[in-house]
Design a protein around this motif. Structure first.
Motif, mmCIF file in Angstrom:
data_model
loop_
_atom_site.group_PDB
_atom_site.id
_atom_site.type_symbol
_atom_site.label_atom_id
_atom_site.label_comp_id
_atom_site.label_asym_id
_atom_site.label_seq_id
_atom_site.Cartn_x
_atom_site.Cartn_y
_atom_site.Cartn_z
ATOM 1 N N GLN A 168 0.847 -1.187 0.000
ATOM 2 C CA GLN A 168 0.000 0.000 0.000
ATOM 3 C C GLN A 168 0.886 1.243 0.000
ATOM 4 O O GLN A 168 1.940 1.248 0.622
ATOM 5 N N PRO A 169 0.526 2.308 -0.699
ATOM 6 C CA PRO A 169 -0.750 2.467 -1.415
ATOM 7 C C PRO A 169 -0.715 1.992 -2.865
ATOM 8 O O PRO A 169 -1.721 2.093 -3.577
ATOM 9 N N TYR A 170 0.435 1.458 -3.324
ATOM 10 C CA TYR A 170 0.584 1.106 -4.733
ATOM 11 C C TYR A 170 1.505 -0.097 -4.852
ATOM 12 O O TYR A 170 2.479 -0.242 -4.112
ATOM 13 N N ASP A 171 1.187 -0.970 -5.790
ATOM 14 C CA ASP A 171 2.002 -2.163 -5.998
ATOM 15 C C ASP A 171 1.953 -2.531 -7.478
ATOM 16 O O ASP A 171 0.865 -2.698 -8.043
ATOM 17 N N TRP A 172 3.106 -2.671 -8.101
ATOM 18 C CA TRP A 172 3.132 -2.943 -9.550
ATOM 19 C C TRP A 172 2.502 -4.284 -9.898
ATOM 20 O O TRP A 172 2.103 -4.511 -11.044
ATOM 21 N N THR A 173 2.335 -5.185 -8.904
ATOM 22 C CA THR A 173 1.777 -6.511 -9.186
ATOM 23 C C THR A 173 0.269 -6.584 -8.957
ATOM 24 O O THR A 173 -0.315 -7.664 -9.068
ATOM 25 N N GLU A 174 -0.382 -5.479 -8.666
ATOM 26 C CA GLU A 174 -1.765 -5.544 -8.204
ATOM 27 C C GLU A 174 -2.761 -5.988 -9.285
ATOM 28 O O GLU A 174 -3.906 -6.312 -8.969
ATOM 29 N N GLY A 175 -2.358 -6.064 -10.534
ATOM 30 C CA GLY A 175 -3.265 -6.536 -11.576
ATOM 31 C C GLY A 175 -3.244 -8.031 -11.810
ATOM 32 O O GLY A 175 -4.137 -8.576 -12.476
#
Length: 391
Positions: free
Chosen positions: A63-70
């Motif tokens: 959090q708040p962002y992660d390059w693998t979140e898709g």
């Protein structure tokens, strides 16, 4: 060869093909069953699974962002399309909504990984116009990072961190090829070439500046943003600047195969074949198809393997086999056999993910010899691709 022998041979080939098809269908069924627990936990917690730690606990997306979140929502969409089970659709929709607001971010290049793999699949499967809008917003954000002087999309912003300490100005990583699919898709959807023009420019610059004569690639090329000149060719996640980081070679293989899919430009097909030649002829490439984390790792054959690189290669070679006459399908099958074996496949209830033994970044001491959501994504994609190819 007489008619009888030909008939027997053809019959054996059909039987063999049916057996292989059945094995892959079984692996898909087992994969769906294996991921049931992770699906339930992710929906209940409203969290996005990324990996597991040494204690066997789930590591959720940063959090708040992660390059693998898709990748996890993309995995769920693939299973929904395969099975028709609404629970996979619910999980995909629930988790991807956690990061929908990232579609407008202009400070990172991974919007393709994030949105094409999740919202892109959602739009293709459902036709929902909202998903299309999210996809196009992400494409608009991504092209803001394109520098015409360089001819590339900038990968990482350089701030007061390890990139700036190395003196980088405009770093471009080989991974960035994968984000071009979002741009090609955006042009296909809208008919506007502004997206594919950026993708083609990036692919061409990368082909000219990122690769060695033998078909291997550097991980990072740092450019002068004003002139486009190359400042340095280095690594971030590989063993050394001049080594061949395995997942980087896989990204290149997959990336140029994908570029050929959209453009039918033979130079991309030839590039994918050249990269394949480097991998397959390398003395350190294992017979079972799953590469060591770096082709030049000093402790081979005791070096760690990278299941994620193997899955990416397998998926890419299945597609490339449809374009090339060089016959890559057997190599993909070999990798899938290995990844589906007890050595790499998670089978117990404590194995939330499909695959074990992936490597994130050894130089950073990060995610070493663990499951990874993108390893599962490309393994599953490869199984689906090879199953469809057999139909």
């Amino acid at each position: 060869m007489n008619l009888f022998k030909i008939t027997v041979l053809l019959s054996l080939l059909v039987i063999s093909g049916c057996h292989s098809q059945q094995k892959n269908e079984t692996r898909l069924l087992e994969s769906e069953q294996q991921l049931h627990v992770l699906r339930s936990l992710s929906v209940k917690e409203k969290k996005n699974p990324r990996s597991m730690d040494k204690n066997g606990e789930i590591v959720w997306a940063r959090q708040p962002y992660d390059w693998t979140e898709g990748f996890w929502p993309g995995t769920c969409w693939m299973l929904y399309e395969k099975t028709g089970d609404e629970q996979w659709k619910e999980a995909a929709s629930t988790i991807q909504e956690l990061y929908v607001h990232h579609k407008d971010l202009t400070n990172d290049h991974d919007l393709g990984f994030i949105f094409n793999n999740s919202f892109g699949k959602a739009f293709r499967i459902t036709g929902d116009e909202r998903y299309k809008k999210v996809l196009l917003d992400a494409a608009d954000a991504l092209i803001t990072r394109f520098n015409p002087n360089v001819g590339c999309i900038q990968s990482w912003d350089v701030s007061d961190n390890w990139q700036s300490k190395r003196g980088w100005k405009f770093p471009v990583i080989i991974d960035n090829l994968m984000n071009l699919e979002l741009l090609f898709e955006a042009s296909e959807i809208t008919g506007d070439p502004k997206y594919s023009d950026v993708a083609i420019a990036h692919a061409n610059t990368t082909m000219a500046k990122h690769f060695r004569k033998d078909g291997s690639s550097y991980h990072v090329v740092d450019y002068d943003p004003g002139t486009g000149a190359v400042n340095s060719r280095i690594t971030a996640q590989g063993y050394a600047d001049e080594s061949a980081w395995a997942r980087g070679q896989a990204w290149g293989l997959y990336g140029y195969t994908m570029c050929y899919r959209y453009t039918k430009d033979r130079k991309y097909l030839e590039m994918a074949e050249k990269i394949s030649g480097f991998i397959l002829s390398h003395p350190n490439y294992p017979e079972d198809g799953v590469p060591f984390w770096d082709f030049n790792a000093p402790d081979i054959p005791d070096a760690l393997r990278d299941a994620s690189a193997g899955g990416i290669m397998a998926s890419a070679w299945i597609e490339l086999d449809g374009y090339s006459d060089r016959g890559y399908l057997d190599r993909a099958r070999t990798i899938l056999e290995t990844l589906s074996s007890e050595k790499f496949r998670g089978t117990s209830k404590k194995d939330y993910f499909l695959l074990k033994h992936s490597v994130g970044s050894i130089p950073h001491g990060n995610e070493i010899d663990v499951p990874l959501n993108y390893a599962d994504y490309y393994y599953l994609e490869a199984l689906l691709r090879i199953t469809k190819k057999a139909l």
